[in-house]
Scaffold this motif. Structure first.
Motif, mmCIF file in Angstrom:
data_model
loop_
_atom_site.group_PDB
_atom_site.id
_atom_site.type_symbol
_atom_site.label_atom_id
_atom_site.label_comp_id
_atom_site.label_asym_id
_atom_site.label_seq_id
_atom_site.Cartn_x
_atom_site.Cartn_y
_atom_site.Cartn_z
ATOM 1 N N ASP A 1 -3.087 0.866 5.348
ATOM 2 C CA ASP A 1 -4.030 0.915 5.722
ATOM 3 C C ASP A 1 -4.523 0.462 6.991
ATOM 4 O O ASP A 1 -5.391 1.379 8.176
ATOM 5 N N ARG B 1 5.310 8.582 -2.715
ATOM 6 C CA ARG B 1 3.663 8.017 -2.589
ATOM 7 C C ARG B 1 2.873 9.247 -2.642
ATOM 8 O O ARG B 1 1.665 9.421 -2.859
ATOM 9 N N GLU C 1 -3.242 0.651 -4.786
ATOM 10 C CA GLU C 1 -3.660 0.231 -4.567
ATOM 11 C C GLU C 1 -4.882 -1.479 -4.600
ATOM 12 O O GLU C 1 -4.037 -2.016 -5.607
ATOM 13 N N THR D 1 2.475 -0.090 -2.996
ATOM 14 C CA THR D 1 2.011 0.878 -3.020
ATOM 15 C C THR D 1 0.640 1.093 -3.412
ATOM 16 O O THR D 1 0.437 2.129 -3.052
ATOM 17 N N LYS E 1 0.284 -1.288 1.014
ATOM 18 C CA LYS E 1 -0.940 -0.224 0.656
ATOM 19 C C LYS E 1 -1.873 -0.691 2.396
ATOM 20 O O LYS E 1 -2.288 -0.273 3.012
#
Length: 447
Positions: free
Chosen positions: A439, A228, A430, A428, A435
């Motif tokens: 978030d 990441r 967008e 992972t 992800k």
């Protein structure tokens, strides 16, 4: 944010990887609190290969050396009837003395922040209990095990073992330490899990429903943490990586049993012969289990059969130091991983699309092996768990290596592992589920 990890290497590392993700991708100030010995250990193992990107990441984290009482650091006992690293228990018990130093640190950090977010290992719940007395602080439990193993272990302790793996794989001492944590798990406001809904969705839901400590809590599954923020460079100049450069694609079995496994001399000899007789390429990290203090005292001399390394020099390599596992698993030449099935190793292997020859030893590892071999079907078992007290023969090891590395079945397993790796990596990115969950957690704590 304050990270409070447990003292075992895999727990220290997972907490550090989460620290990197939060500090680098979300620009939140992250503090990491452990004893000076354990801070030194986790940093040393990350930067041992001279990786500049890792050093840059470390510079963003505020490390705090907590005063920890003296703990014993004996050699591991390879002949113990249990493979659980009981020799580390002194250091595990010493963590209970960290409550007051952590409380002092909590008060210091909370005085300068709008909100202090504490992320702690399950086995450090007792240590962070004073977060409940600080008005602008809140805590979250970071769980370093698979959701499947968590469900199984909860059922096991309630007398409903699923799957029916007889005998627990830990000691009474670690169970007592775990019991101390239970009362203080009520303080947490949620769980961060080092797994992915793409892989364990049904078990995450089951765990949430059945775990009494999860009532009214939130849950975020954020794995895999690797790749990441840190670039994996599988040709970074390390000796074993240079050796891998000379091997054909997907031809090498990587063999490593983590930081808590100690094998008998007899088992080491059988493993050596099994690898040799398989006639498959291999890279074997031959190390004894960590001592509680890895920087002091003697280390057991692990003996190989006479002439072994010379006899396999065309097809095999033995490494006796700490090895860059992520770079090894990410190398194009690696086609399989013989592993103890610690969850950290499982996640690293699967997220890079490498199938596993499962050889579990203790704790959550037998359950992880079931997940890998029977549910996800991205690996094979080296030997049945029922035979755990016996030496695994060279013939059994030979057959397992051949099955994964040189058979049509192994090729199918490798394809499934590669597909799963792609799914986990996409999660992972967008719009990916991991992800979005990360978030969501950040949005929650910065509300």
């Amino acid at each position: 944010m304050l990270m409070v990890p447990f003292t075992a290497q895999s727990h220290l590392n997972q907490a550090l990887q989460l620290s990197f993700l939060i500090s680098s991708n979300y620009q939140i100030e992250v503090h990491y609190a452990a004893s000076s010995k354990h801070n030194r250990q986790v940093k040393h193992r990350l930067t041992g290969g001279g990786d500049r990107s890792s050093s840059d990441l470390l510079s963003k984290i505020h490390f705090h050396d907590l005063p920890m009482p003296h703990f014993l650091s004996p050699l591991p006992n390879p002949n113990s009837t249990s493979k659980f690293p009981a020799h580390l228990q002194s250091s595990f018990d010493a963590t209970l003395h960290l409550r007051h130093p952590v409380a002092t640190l909590l008060r210091q950090l909370s005085a300068t922040a709008r909100r202090l977010v504490v992320i702690h290992d399950t086995l450090m719940s007792f240590v962070v209990q004073d977060v409940a007395d600080i008005p602008n602080a809140e805590s979250y439990n970071f769980r370093c095990v698979s959701a499947f193993s968590s469900c199984c272990m909860n059922s096991h302790y309630k007398g409903e073992s699923i799957p029916p793996l007889e005998e627990c794989f830990v000691t009474d001492d670690i169970l007592r330490l775990s019991a101390v944590q239970a009362e203080f798990l009520k303080i947490k406001q949620g769980d961060i899990l080092n797994t992915s809904r793409q892989m364990e969705s049904s078990y995450l839901d089951l765990d949430m429903a059945k775990n009494e400590h999860n009532v009214n809590n939130k849950q975020w599954a954020i794995a895999p943490l690797i790749n990441r923020v840190r670039t994996i460079n599988p040709t970074s100049g390390n000796e074993c990586l240079l050796w891998l450069e000379k091997q054909p694609p997907k031809s090498v079995m990587y063999v490593s049993f983590g930081s808590t496994i100690s094998m008998t001399d007899e088992q080491i000899e059988a493993l050596a012969l099994g690898l040799k007789e398989s006639k498959q390429r291999f890279l074997w990290v031959l190390r004894d289990a960590d001592k509680a203090d890895i920087f002091t005292g003697e280390v057991r001399n692990l003996k190989l059969p006479n002439g072994f390394e010379e006899s396999v020099k065309e097809t095999g390599m033995v490494v006796r130091d700490w090895a860059p596992q992520m770079e090894i698993l990410g190398h194009r030449s690696v086609g399989g991983f013989m592993s103890h099935c610690g969850w950290n190793s499982c996640l690293e292997s699967l997220s890079l699309g490498v199938p596993i020859a499962a050889w579990p030893m203790h704790s959550d590892q037998p359950y992880n092996a079931v997940l890998i071999t029977e549910i996800l079907k991205v690996g094979i078992e080296v030997r049945e768990w029922a035979d755990k007290s016996e030496v695994v023969s060279s013939c059994t090891i030979k057959k397992a290596v051949e099955r994964l590395m040189a058979s049509d079945e192994g090729e199918e397993i490798r394809k499934r592992a590669e597909e799963l790796g792609g799914v986990l990596r996409d999660a992972t990115e967008e719009g990916g589920v991991s992800k979005m969950e990360m978030d969501s957690f950040i949005a929650h704590i910065t509300r």
